[in-house]
Design an enzyme around this catalytic site. Structure first.
Site, PDB file in Angstrom:
ATOM      1  N   ASN A   1      -9.176  -3.161  -4.510  1.00  0.00           N
ATOM      2  CA  ASN A   1      -7.975  -3.439  -3.710  1.00  0.00           C
ATOM      3  C   ASN A   1      -8.039  -2.634  -2.418  1.00  0.00           C
ATOM      4  OD1 ASN A   1      -5.417  -3.886  -2.698  1.00  0.00           O
ATOM      5  ND2 ASN A   1      -4.356  -2.692  -4.281  1.00  0.00           N
ATOM      6  N   TRP A   2      -8.316  -3.315  -1.333  1.00  0.00           N
ATOM      7  CA  TRP A   2      -8.427  -2.635  -0.034  1.00  0.00           C
ATOM      8  C   TRP A   2      -7.055  -2.259   0.546  1.00  0.00           C
ATOM      9  CZ3 TRP A   2     -12.606  -5.417   3.494  1.00  0.00           C
ATOM     10  CH2 TRP A   2     -13.884  -5.030   3.072  1.00  0.00           C
ATOM     11  N   LYS A   3      -6.007  -2.818   0.000  1.00  0.00           N
ATOM     12  CA  LYS A   3      -4.653  -2.561   0.522  1.00  0.00           C
ATOM     13  C   LYS A   3      -4.604  -2.839   2.029  1.00  0.00           C
ATOM     14  CE  LYS A   3      -4.089   0.853  -3.104  1.00  0.00           C
ATOM     15  NZ  LYS A   3      -3.287   1.917  -3.664  1.00  0.00           N
TER      16      LYS A   3
ATOM     17  N   HIS B   1       2.056  -5.912  -7.291  1.00  0.00           N
ATOM     18  CA  HIS B   1       1.523  -4.544  -7.192  1.00  0.00           C
ATOM     19  C   HIS B   1       2.692  -3.578  -6.981  1.00  0.00           C
ATOM     20  CE1 HIS B   1      -0.619  -1.032  -5.734  1.00  0.00           C
ATOM     21  NE2 HIS B   1      -1.715  -1.541  -6.271  1.00  0.00           N
TER      22      HIS B   1
ATOM     23  N   GLU C   1      -0.839  -0.365 -14.382  1.00  0.00           N
ATOM     24  CA  GLU C   1      -1.030   0.652 -13.347  1.00  0.00           C
ATOM     25  C   GLU C   1       0.165   1.595 -13.295  1.00  0.00           C
ATOM     26  OE1 GLU C   1      -3.789  -0.563  -9.986  1.00  0.00           O
ATOM     27  OE2 GLU C   1      -1.871  -1.515  -9.563  1.00  0.00           O
TER      28      GLU C   1
ATOM     29  N   GLY D   1      -3.572   6.381  -6.494  1.00  0.00           N
ATOM     30  CA  GLY D   1      -3.865   7.139  -5.282  1.00  0.00           C
ATOM     31  C   GLY D   1      -3.657   8.634  -5.407  1.00  0.00           C
TER      32      GLY D   1
ATOM     33  N   SER E   1      -6.510   5.594  -9.852  1.00  0.00           N
ATOM     34  CA  SER E   1      -7.522   6.637  -9.637  1.00  0.00           C
ATOM     35  C   SER E   1      -8.801   6.421 -10.446  1.00  0.00           C
ATOM     36  CB  SER E   1      -6.918   8.025  -9.918  1.00  0.00           C
ATOM     37  OG  SER E   1      -5.846   8.283  -9.026  1.00  0.00           O
TER      38      SER E   1
ATOM     39  N   GLY F   1      -8.523   1.184  -6.087  1.00  0.00           N
ATOM     40  CA  GLY F   1      -8.098   1.050  -4.698  1.00  0.00           C
ATOM     41  C   GLY F   1      -9.009   1.885  -3.812  1.00  0.00           C
ATOM     42  N   GLY F   2      -8.743   3.190  -3.790  1.00  0.00           N
ATOM     43  CA  GLY F   2      -9.496   4.113  -2.943  1.00  0.00           C
ATOM     44  C   GLY F   2     -11.005   3.985  -3.113  1.00  0.00           C
TER      45      GLY F   2
HETATM   46  C1  PEP Z   1      -4.551   0.306  -6.694  1.00  0.00           C
HETATM   47  O1  PEP Z   1      -4.897  -0.073  -5.587  1.00  0.00           O
HETATM   48  O2  PEP Z   1      -3.859  -0.403  -7.408  1.00  0.00           O
HETATM   49  C2  PEP Z   1      -4.986   1.623  -7.174  1.00  0.00           C
HETATM   50  C3  PEP Z   1      -4.945   1.873  -8.456  1.00  0.00           C
HETATM   51  O3  PEP Z   1      -5.405   2.545  -6.237  1.00  0.00           O
HETATM   52  P1  PEP Z   1      -6.283   3.881  -6.507  1.00  0.00           P
HETATM   53  O4  PEP Z   1      -7.522   3.447  -7.243  1.00  0.00           O
HETATM   54  O5  PEP Z   1      -6.579   4.399  -5.149  1.00  0.00           O
HETATM   55  O6  PEP Z   1      -5.475   4.800  -7.364  1.00  0.00           O
END
Ligand code: PEP
Length: 229
Positions: free
Chosen positions: A12-14, A103, A152, A158, A190, A211-212
């Site tokens: 997920n690039w957000k 989300h 999630e 994050g 994460s 995400g990250g």
């Molecule tokens: C997400 O984008 O849903 C996510 C879980 O981000 P991250 O991996 O950065 O925690």
């Protein structure tokens, strides 16, 4: 992995990346892949960039044999037509076969409601886009036409503090026990190349949503590599 269902890796690039940065990401990611292709026969890799990157990434991916799928971060809950600013499932269906729905960042910042999310799911399903329905706990409402759910917990997104594979397994099991139509529950919060293997080992967990760790080509490639091995 003995399961017949593929293990999902959903990047997920957000709200990140210019078009130039997206192209650079692809150049580096595809170079890493070509040099040493991960064995992903049992894995489905899906990347969810912003809408502005979809067409270009779709074209770039199609120039290669790299089996990367594209997904949306959100989809309109309205039909096509006079809905300024919305991207409908019908508009995006040729490029994306998956979409995140609900989300936690959209629930928080855009105040998406269960009714709106249900409409988004209906439009996605109607155009052959598989919704990946995001919930933050096992108590949350899940529309009956969702087969794929992402668990999630907000505190893990994050923050660098993931939920434990054991607890994620429990939540995944509880979601499946109370929703017979849900086939796959993936975990997000994460997830990194360093911890992904522990989630792969839990049979109740059908994938991960980083995400990250999807933002740099090397970390996303290594995450896929470590999930595959
Ligand atoms: C997400 O984008 O849903 C996510 C879980 O981000 P991250 O991996 O950065 O925690």
């Amino acid at each position: 992995c003995m399961s017949a269902l593929p293990f999902y890796i959903v990047g997920n690039w957000k709200s990140n990346k210019t078009v130039a940065e997206a192209v650079l990401w692809w150049q580096e990611f595809s170079a890493l892949w070509r040099k040493s292709p991960p064995d992903i026969s049992h894995i489905k890799v899906i990347l969810c960039p912003a809408f502005i990157h979809l067409q270009l990434l779709d074209s770039l991916i199609k120039l290669t044999t790299i089996p990367l799928h594209l997904g949306l971060q959100d989809v309109s809950g309205f039909p096509g037509g006079a809905y300024t600013g919305q991207v409908s499932a019908q508009m995006a269906k040729d490029m994306a076969h998956f979409t995140l729905v609900g989300h936690s960042e959209r629930r928080k910042y855009v105040k998406e409601t269960d009714v709106e999310l249900g409409a988004k799911v209906n439009h996605a399903v109607a155009f052959g886009i598989e919704p990946i329905y995001c919930v933050q706990s096992e108590e949350m409402t899940i529309p009956s036409n969702c087969q794929t759910v992402a668990y999630e917990p907000v505190w893990a997104i994050g923050t660098g503090t993931p939920d434990t594979p054991q607890n994620a397994r429990k939540v995944a099991g509880a979601i499946k026990a109370s929703h017979s139509e849900v086939k796959t529950v993936i975990y997000g919060g994460s997830v990194t190349a360093q911890n992904v293997a522990a989630y792969v080992e839990e049979s109740q967990i059908g994938g991960v949503l980083p995400g990250g760790a999807s933002l740099t080509p090397l970390s996303f490639y290594q995450l896929i590599l470590n999930a595959a091995s």
